[in-house]
Motif scaffolding. Structure first.
Motif, mmCIF file in Angstrom:
data_model
loop_
_atom_site.group_PDB
_atom_site.id
_atom_site.type_symbol
_atom_site.label_atom_id
_atom_site.label_comp_id
_atom_site.label_asym_id
_atom_site.label_seq_id
_atom_site.Cartn_x
_atom_site.Cartn_y
_atom_site.Cartn_z
ATOM 1 N N SER A 12 7.957 -46.005 24.802
ATOM 2 C CA SER A 12 6.971 -45.397 25.688
ATOM 3 C C SER A 12 5.700 -45.025 24.932
ATOM 4 O O SER A 12 5.749 -44.482 23.822
ATOM 5 C CB SER A 12 7.562 -44.137 26.326
ATOM 6 O OG SER A 12 6.566 -43.398 26.989
ATOM 7 N N ASN A 13 4.555 -45.305 25.520
ATOM 8 C CA ASN A 13 3.267 -44.943 24.912
ATOM 9 C C ASN A 13 3.028 -43.435 24.944
ATOM 10 O O ASN A 13 2.153 -42.928 24.241
ATOM 11 C CB ASN A 13 2.124 -45.645 25.644
ATOM 12 C CG ASN A 13 2.142 -47.147 25.418
ATOM 13 O OD1 ASN A 13 2.530 -47.617 24.354
ATOM 14 N ND2 ASN A 13 1.748 -47.903 26.429
ATOM 15 N N SER A 14 3.784 -42.709 25.763
ATOM 16 C CA SER A 14 3.553 -41.278 25.941
ATOM 17 C C SER A 14 4.456 -40.412 25.049
ATOM 18 O O SER A 14 4.429 -39.194 25.148
ATOM 19 C CB SER A 14 3.781 -40.891 27.408
ATOM 20 O OG SER A 14 5.103 -41.187 27.805
ATOM 21 N N CYS A 15 5.241 -41.044 24.186
ATOM 22 C CA CYS A 15 6.149 -40.296 23.324
ATOM 23 C C CYS A 15 5.350 -39.498 22.292
ATOM 24 O O CYS A 15 4.509 -40.059 21.582
ATOM 25 C CB CYS A 15 7.078 -41.275 22.610
ATOM 26 S SG CYS A 15 8.576 -40.529 21.984
ATOM 27 N N PRO A 16 5.530 -38.168 22.185
ATOM 28 C CA PRO A 16 4.767 -37.343 21.235
ATOM 29 C C PRO A 16 4.938 -37.804 19.797
ATOM 30 O O PRO A 16 6.017 -38.246 19.401
ATOM 31 C CB PRO A 16 5.361 -35.942 21.438
ATOM 32 C CG PRO A 16 5.975 -35.976 22.793
ATOM 33 C CD PRO A 16 6.466 -37.370 22.996
ATOM 34 N N ARG A 17 3.871 -37.663 18.992
ATOM 35 C CA ARG A 17 3.876 -38.183 17.629
ATOM 36 C C ARG A 17 4.979 -37.573 16.774
ATOM 37 O O ARG A 17 5.639 -38.286 16.003
ATOM 38 C CB ARG A 17 2.506 -37.915 16.968
ATOM 39 C CG ARG A 17 2.375 -38.419 15.522
ATOM 40 C CD ARG A 17 2.561 -39.916 15.465
ATOM 41 N NE ARG A 17 2.750 -40.426 14.122
ATOM 42 C CZ ARG A 17 1.844 -41.143 13.462
ATOM 43 N NH1 ARG A 17 0.675 -41.422 14.020
ATOM 44 N NH2 ARG A 17 2.095 -41.618 12.267
ATOM 45 N N VAL A 91 2.387 -50.180 19.279
ATOM 46 C CA VAL A 91 2.071 -48.762 19.417
ATOM 47 C C VAL A 91 1.452 -48.249 18.119
ATOM 48 O O VAL A 91 2.110 -48.244 17.071
ATOM 49 C CB VAL A 91 3.331 -47.948 19.757
ATOM 50 C CG1 VAL A 91 2.970 -46.485 19.980
ATOM 51 C CG2 VAL A 91 4.025 -48.524 20.997
ATOM 52 N N THR A 93 0.913 -45.320 16.873
ATOM 53 C CA THR A 93 1.574 -44.191 16.211
ATOM 54 C C THR A 93 2.831 -44.612 15.446
ATOM 55 O O THR A 93 3.380 -43.812 14.688
ATOM 56 C CB THR A 93 1.951 -43.104 17.235
ATOM 57 O OG1 THR A 93 2.748 -43.688 18.280
ATOM 58 C CG2 THR A 93 0.703 -42.464 17.835
#
Length: 222
Positions: A12-17, A91, A93
Motif C-alpha cells: 500500500s502507498n499509504s503505509c506509514p514510513r 514505492v 519509501t
C-alpha cells in the motif's frame, strides 16, 4: 493447497514510513536466517559458472532495502564474483537513499534492451497474478543480457504453519499479516514454470528448491 491472492499491507502507498521500516527490517532478518540470501547467492554462482565470468551488473526489481543481493554479493566476493547493483522499486519509501536506485514499474522497466547482465527479484513473483508474472518475465528478459533470477516462496501447508510459528520473531504486525498472505499467494515450481514458458522470451528455465520452502528460478537468455 490452493493459491489465494490476498493483498499485502506493505504494497500500500499509504503505509506509514516507520511501519514500512520495521517490516522491511523483519524481511532482512528473515532473508538472512531462512534462505533468502543463500538462494540468490546460489543462483548467481550458477550463472557465473555457466558464463565463465566474475563480474555482473544486476538490476534488483521490487528491491525494498536491496539487502538480498548485497548480502549475497558480500559472500560471493570471497569467490571473486563482483556485483554492480541497481535497486528498483515502485514505492519510494522502500528504497535506501545510500544505494543506486530508482522508482519505476516492474512491468514497464525504464531501460534499453540488454541494459544489465542480470535482472533479479526476491519475494516479488508471488505479488503478481499469472498474466502480470508473464509480463514481468518478458520485460526482465528484454532488459537482461544473461539471465533473469527469481527467488521466491513455495506455497505449502507446512510453510504456512512455519510462518505462524515464526510470529514471535517478527516485530511488525504488517510482517505477520503479510507473511501469511505471501505463502497463500505464492506459486509452486510447476506453476511458475508454466507461466514463464508462456512468455515469448522463454528459452531455457532452471528451477531449484532451497532451504525452508524457497525456490530459485533462472531464465536464461538465448
Amino acid at each position: 493447497m490452493q493459491r489465494v491472492n490476498t493483498p499485502e499491507i506493505l504494497d500500500s502507498n499509504s503505509c506509514p514510513r516507520d511501519e514500512v521500516d520495521t517490516s522491511l527490517q523483519d524481511l532482512c532478518r528473515i532473508n538472512r536466517w531462512f534462505g533468502g540470501v543463500a538462494t540468490t547467492r546460489s543462483l548467481i554462482e550458477r550463472v557465473a559458472t555457466a558464463a565463465g565470468e566474475k563480474h555482473f551488473s544486476l538490476l534488483e526489481v521490487a528491491a525494498g532495502y536491496g539487502e538480498v543481493p548485497r548480502e549475497a554479493g558480500k559472500q560471493l566476493l570471497r569467490k571473486g564474483i563482483k556485483l554492480d547493483i541497481t535497486d528498483l522499486d515502485r514505492v519510494p519509501t522502500h528504497l535506501q537513499r545510500s544505494h543506486r536506485s530508482l522508482v519505476a514499474d516492474a512491468l514497464a522497466l525504464p531501460f534499453r534492451d540488454n541494459s544489465f547482465d542480470l535482472v533479479s527479484c526476491s519475494l516479488f513473483a508471488h505479488h503478481l497474478e499469472p498474466a502480470q508474472l508473464a509480463r514481468f518475465g518478458e520485460e526482465a528478459c528484454r532488459v537482461a543480457r544473461r539471465a533473469i533470477l527469481i527467488n521466491d516462496l513455495i506455497r505449502h501447508p507446512l510453510h504456512l504453519a512455519l510462518v505462524y510459528a515464526g510470529f514471535p520473531l517478527m516485530r511488525s504486525h504488517i510482517s505477520r499479516v503479510d507473511g501469511v498472505a505471501s505463502v497463500r499467494r505464492a506459486y509452486e515450481p510447476g506453476e511458475i514454470r508454466e507461466i514463464l514458458c508462456s512468455s515469448a522470451c522463454c528459452q531455457k528455465i532452471e528451477i531449484s528448491t532451497h532451504y525452508l520452502f524457497r525456490m530459485g528460478v533462472i531464465v536464461w537468455k538465448e
